[in-house]
Design a protein around this motif. Structure first.
Motif, PDB file in Angstrom:
ATOM      1  N   UNK A   1      -2.429  13.037   1.151  1.00  0.00           N
ATOM      2  CA  UNK A   1      -3.224  11.836   0.857  1.00  0.00           C
ATOM      3  C   UNK A   1      -4.590  11.956   1.539  1.00  0.00           C
ATOM      4  N   UNK A   2      -5.621  11.291   0.962  1.00  0.00           N
ATOM      5  CA  UNK A   2      -6.993  11.438   1.488  1.00  0.00           C
ATOM      6  C   UNK A   2      -7.253  10.589   2.740  1.00  0.00           C
ATOM      7  N   UNK A   3      -6.177  10.088   3.361  1.00  0.00           N
ATOM      8  CA  UNK A   3      -6.376   9.209   4.529  1.00  0.00           C
ATOM      9  C   UNK A   3      -5.667   9.835   5.738  1.00  0.00           C
ATOM     10  N   UNK A   4      -6.343   9.902   6.902  1.00  0.00           N
ATOM     11  CA  UNK A   4      -5.779  10.616   8.066  1.00  0.00           C
ATOM     12  C   UNK A   4      -4.648   9.869   8.775  1.00  0.00           C
ATOM     13  N   UNK A   5      -4.652   8.525   8.663  1.00  0.00           N
ATOM     14  CA  UNK A   5      -3.693   7.770   9.482  1.00  0.00           C
ATOM     15  C   UNK A   5      -2.911   6.805   8.589  1.00  0.00           C
ATOM     16  N   UNK A   6      -1.818   7.310   7.969  1.00  0.00           N
ATOM     17  CA  UNK A   6      -1.071   6.477   7.006  1.00  0.00           C
ATOM     18  C   UNK A   6       0.408   6.398   7.332  1.00  0.00           C
ATOM     19  N   UNK A   7       0.977   5.228   7.009  1.00  0.00           N
ATOM     20  CA  UNK A   7       2.432   5.075   6.946  1.00  0.00           C
ATOM     21  C   UNK A   7       2.738   4.808   5.478  1.00  0.00           C
ATOM     22  N   UNK A   8       3.829   5.388   4.966  1.00  0.00           N
ATOM     23  CA  UNK A   8       4.128   5.234   3.542  1.00  0.00           C
ATOM     24  C   UNK A   8       5.490   4.575   3.354  1.00  0.00           C
ATOM     25  N   UNK A   9       5.506   3.561   2.485  1.00  0.00           N
ATOM     26  CA  UNK A   9       6.771   2.936   2.069  1.00  0.00           C
ATOM     27  C   UNK A   9       6.956   3.282   0.595  1.00  0.00           C
ATOM     28  N   UNK A  10       8.091   3.826   0.220  1.00  0.00           N
ATOM     29  CA  UNK A  10       8.357   4.138  -1.195  1.00  0.00           C
ATOM     30  C   UNK A  10       9.210   3.002  -1.746  1.00  0.00           C
ATOM     31  N   UNK A  11       8.622   2.249  -2.694  1.00  0.00           N
ATOM     32  CA  UNK A  11       9.370   1.103  -3.249  1.00  0.00           C
ATOM     33  C   UNK A  11       8.767   0.722  -4.593  1.00  0.00           C
ATOM     34  N   UNK A  12       9.678   0.279  -5.476  1.00  0.00           N
ATOM     35  CA  UNK A  12       9.227  -0.228  -6.784  1.00  0.00           C
ATOM     36  C   UNK A  12       9.471  -1.721  -6.787  1.00  0.00           C
ATOM     37  N   UNK A  13       8.499  -2.516  -7.105  1.00  0.00           N
ATOM     38  CA  UNK A  13       8.696  -3.966  -7.121  1.00  0.00           C
ATOM     39  C   UNK A  13       9.642  -4.360  -8.231  1.00  0.00           C
ATOM     40  N   UNK A  14       9.789  -5.619  -8.547  1.00  0.00           N
ATOM     41  CA  UNK A  14       9.143  -6.765  -7.865  1.00  0.00           C
ATOM     42  C   UNK A  14       9.636  -6.936  -6.426  1.00  0.00           C
ATOM     43  N   UNK A  15       8.743  -7.456  -5.579  1.00  0.00           N
ATOM     44  CA  UNK A  15       9.013  -7.585  -4.147  1.00  0.00           C
ATOM     45  C   UNK A  15       9.251  -9.046  -3.795  1.00  0.00           C
ATOM     46  N   UNK A  16       9.856  -9.272  -2.626  1.00  0.00           N
ATOM     47  CA  UNK A  16      10.122 -10.654  -2.169  1.00  0.00           C
ATOM     48  C   UNK A  16       9.191 -11.007  -1.025  1.00  0.00           C
ATOM     49  N   UNK A  17       8.814 -12.282  -0.935  1.00  0.00           N
ATOM     50  CA  UNK A  17       7.859 -12.727   0.103  1.00  0.00           C
ATOM     51  C   UNK A  17       8.413 -12.485   1.508  1.00  0.00           C
ATOM     52  N   UNK A  18       9.709 -12.769   1.716  1.00  0.00           N
ATOM     53  CA  UNK A  18      10.292 -12.558   3.062  1.00  0.00           C
ATOM     54  C   UNK A  18      10.248 -11.075   3.427  1.00  0.00           C
ATOM     55  N   UNK A  19      10.591 -10.250   2.422  1.00  0.00           N
ATOM     56  CA  UNK A  19      10.601  -8.786   2.622  1.00  0.00           C
ATOM     57  C   UNK A  19       9.189  -8.330   2.991  1.00  0.00           C
ATOM     58  N   UNK A  20       8.195  -8.847   2.275  1.00  0.00           N
ATOM     59  CA  UNK A  20       6.815  -8.431   2.551  1.00  0.00           C
ATOM     60  C   UNK A  20       6.324  -8.995   3.886  1.00  0.00           C
TER      61      UNK A  20
END
Ligand code: 3Y8
Ligand code: NAP
Length: 250
Positions: free
Chosen positions: A162-181
Motif C-alpha cells: 500500500x502507498x501509506x507507510x503507517x497502516x492498520x488493515x481490517x478486512x471486512x465486507x459490509x454492511x456494518x453496524x454502528x456499535x461494531x464501528x
C-alpha cells in the motif's frame, strides 16, 4: 418481452434483484468483478466489465436487453456514464436506483469536500489517526500525508504494497453496524474519519459511530453525473418496468 440488465454492486441492487426474482422477471445481474468473491444473487449473474460503451451496446443487443437498471454506486461514475450513453445508442430505456446523500444532523461534525484531493488537504498536518473508510481504489492520494496512522477497511487483502507507510488493515465486507464501528474506532483511537457520501444504510454505521464519539468527518461529495431518471424506491422501478404489483405475486 421484458429482459432486464441490473448493474449491481450495492445494497439497493441486492434488494432490486430480490424483487425481480420474486416477480419472475427475466433479468441478469452484473458485477464488475472488483472483489474476489461477491455475494451470490437470486438472478443469473455475469461478472466483469463490458468493454466500455461499445461493449455494453453490443451486450444489450446480443442479450436482447429491453431495460437497464443502474443500481451501482454514486461513486461508480464511469459505469453510470457508460450506461447513459449505451442506453441512448441502443435505444434501451434506463432508470437509476440510487440512495439519497447523507445529510448532517445534530451532533455531526462534518466537513464536506468535493473530491479525494480535497479530502487529503482537509486532513491536519499534525500526526493524527485516520479511519480511511473509502475502500482501496483511491488510497494513493493520501501518500501526500504519510505522517498519519491510517486505519483501512478493505473487502479483500491488498495484492500489492500500500502507498501509506503507517497502516492498520481490517478486512471486512459490509454492511456494518454502528456499535461494531464505534468499537473499531475506539480500539484504534481514531481522531478523524474520511468517507464518501455514499448514502444508504450499508455504509452509514461509521458516521453514526463518529457522531457518538464526537469525531470530525471529512465527507467526500459524490461526483456530478448527467441527468438521468432516478429513484430510491424498488417499487417505483417495478412500476417503471410495468411489473408493479406482480412482485407480491398477485
Ligand atoms: C464488488 C460486492 C450488498 C452490497 C453491499 C453499499 C453497502 C456494503 C459499504 C466502509 C465503506 C466502500 C466499498 C462499501 C460498502 C456495501 C455493499 C458497500 C464501502 C461490495 C461488492 C463489491 C464492492 C466494491 C467496493 C469498492 C469500494 C467500495 C468498499 C461483493 C462488497 C469503501 C464504498 O477492494 C476493492 O477494490 C473495493 C472496491 C468499489 C470502493 C473503492 O473505490 O475501493 N465497494 N463492494 C462489486 C462489483 O464487483 O461489481 O463483493 O459482494 C458491495 C458493497 N460494498 O449487496 O449487500 O451498498 O454501499 N464498499 C463506500 O461506500 O465508501 C465500505 O468500510 O465503511
Ligand atoms: P466505475 O469506476 O464506475 O467503473 C469502472 C469500470 O468497471 C466500468 O467502466 C465497467 O467496465 C466496470 N464496471 C463497473 N461496475 C460494473 C458492473 N456493475 N457490471 C459490470 N462492469 C462494471 O466502478 P467502481 O466505482 O469501480 O465500482 C465497481 C463496482 O463496485 C460496481 O458494481 C459498484 O456498484 C460497486 N461499488 C462501488 C463503490 C464505490 O465506492 N465506487 C461502492 C460500493 C459498491 P467496462 O468499461 O469494461 O464496461
Amino acid at each position: 418481452m421484458t429482459r432486464v440488465l441490473l448493474l449491481g454492486g450495492t445494497t439497493e441492487a441486492s434488494q432490486m434483484a430480490r424483487a425481480l426474482a420474486k416477480a419472475e422477471v427475466d433479468a441478469v445481474f452484473s458485477y464488475a468483478g472488483r472483489t474476489a468473491a461477491p455475494i451470490g444473487q437470486p438472478l443469473p449473474t455475469r461478472i466483469g466489465g463490458f468493454g466500455g460503451v461499445d461493449g455494453l451496446v453490443g451486450y444489450l443487443r446480443t442479450e436482447r436487453i429491453t431495460h437497464i437498471i443502474d443500481a451501482t454506486h454514486p461513486f461508480a461514475a464511469q459505469m453510470s456514464a457508460n450506461a447513459v450513453d449505451a442506453s441512448q445508442m441502443a435505444q434501451v430505456p434506463l432508470i437509476v436506483l440510487q440512495r439519497a446523500p447523507w445529510q448532517a444532523g445534530p451532533g455531526d461534525n462534518w466537513h464536506s469536500v468535493p473530491d479525494i484531493a480535497a479530502a487529503v488537504s482537509a486532513l491536519p498536518e499534525a500526526k493524527s489517526r485516520v479511519f480511511l473508510a473509502i475502500g482501496k481504489q483511491n488510497l494513493t492520494a493520501f501518500a501526500a500525508k504519510p505522517q498519519h496512522q491510517y486505519l483501512l477497511r478493505l473487502v479483500d487483502p491488498p495484492e500489492e504494497p500500500l502507498p501509506l507507510p503507517d497502516v492498520s488493515i481490517v478486512i471486512a465486507r459490509g454492511p456494518f453496524g454502528a456499535d461494531e464501528d464505534e468499537r473499531l474506532m475506539t480500539e484504534h483511537r481514531i481522531t478523524h474519519l474520511v468517507a464518501k457520501n455514499a448514502g444508504g444504510s450499508g455504509a452509514e454505521a461509521k458516521l453514526i459511530a463518529a457522531r457518538a464519539l464526537h469525531l470530525p468527518v471529512i465527507l467526500i461529495d459524490r461526483p456530478a453525473l448527467a441527468d438521468r431518471q432516478e429513484t430510491d424506491s424498488v417499487d417505483r422501478v417495478m412500476e417503471w418496468l410495468g411489473h408493479a404489483g406482480t412482485e407480491r405475486g398477485v
